[in-house]
Design an enzyme around this catalytic site. Structure first.
Site: not given
Length: 175
Positions: A143-144
């Site tokens: 996600h990051e």
């Protein structure tokens, strides 16, 4: 610095840009950035954050899985600062699970992510490191990492019906 740092929201240009690699590990600004990321993530009950989310287009992410009000079932993991990360998929199995984002408040979505990844990165001193992440921490990293490529989790959703209001999400996990 972090008291007034705003989290950039969906629609901010910086969230759609490729982040630049870090090449100066000794600057005061770089170390302040890391401190700010850690502070903003903790204050926001996040389990990860990327520099573009606070308006800095650099390849820096923090992964810090832990149970929070937003992720009550998250496993405990000490914060890891990753600079210039890259990864290799070790288990190609795609698992759909719920994600939210500090830059997209009030919404959750089911997002497919790889179960296991090996991440190569530099620490805040510029030393080369590696870590293997499984399940939820692997999801947080992916996600990051997307933020560094100008992507947000909604770009990965396969079906619009997998997007729900956060209030509905909390009803579902309470049931």
């Amino acid at each position: 610095m972090s008291e007034k740092t705003e989290i950039k929201q969906l629609g901010a240009d910086v969230l759609r840009q490729w982040a630049c690699a870090v090449d100066d590990f000794s600057s005061v600004e770089f170390h302040e950035l890391i401190d700010t990321l850690l502070d903003v993530m903790r204050q926001s009950n996040g389990v990860g954050i990327a520099a573009p989310q606070i308006g800095v287009s650099l390849q820096v992410v923090v992964i810090a899985s832990r149970p929070t009000a937003r992720y009550p079932l998250a496993p405990e993991m000490a914060p890891v600062v990753m600079v210039n990360p890259r990864h290799e998929v070790l288990d190609a199995t795609l698992i759909k699970d719920w994600e939210g984002c500090l830059s997209v408040p009030g919404i959750r979505a089911l997002v497919p992510r790889h179960r296991t990844v090996k991440v190569a990165y530099q620490d805040k001193e510029g030393q080369d490191c590696q870590i293997v992440l499984h399940d939820f921490p692997a999801r947080v990293f992916q996600h990051e990492f997307d933020h560094l490529q100008g992507l947000i989790y909604l770009d990965r959703v396969q079906d619009n019906r997998d997007i729900v209001a956060e209030s509905e999400f909390f009803k579902r996990i309470a049931a």
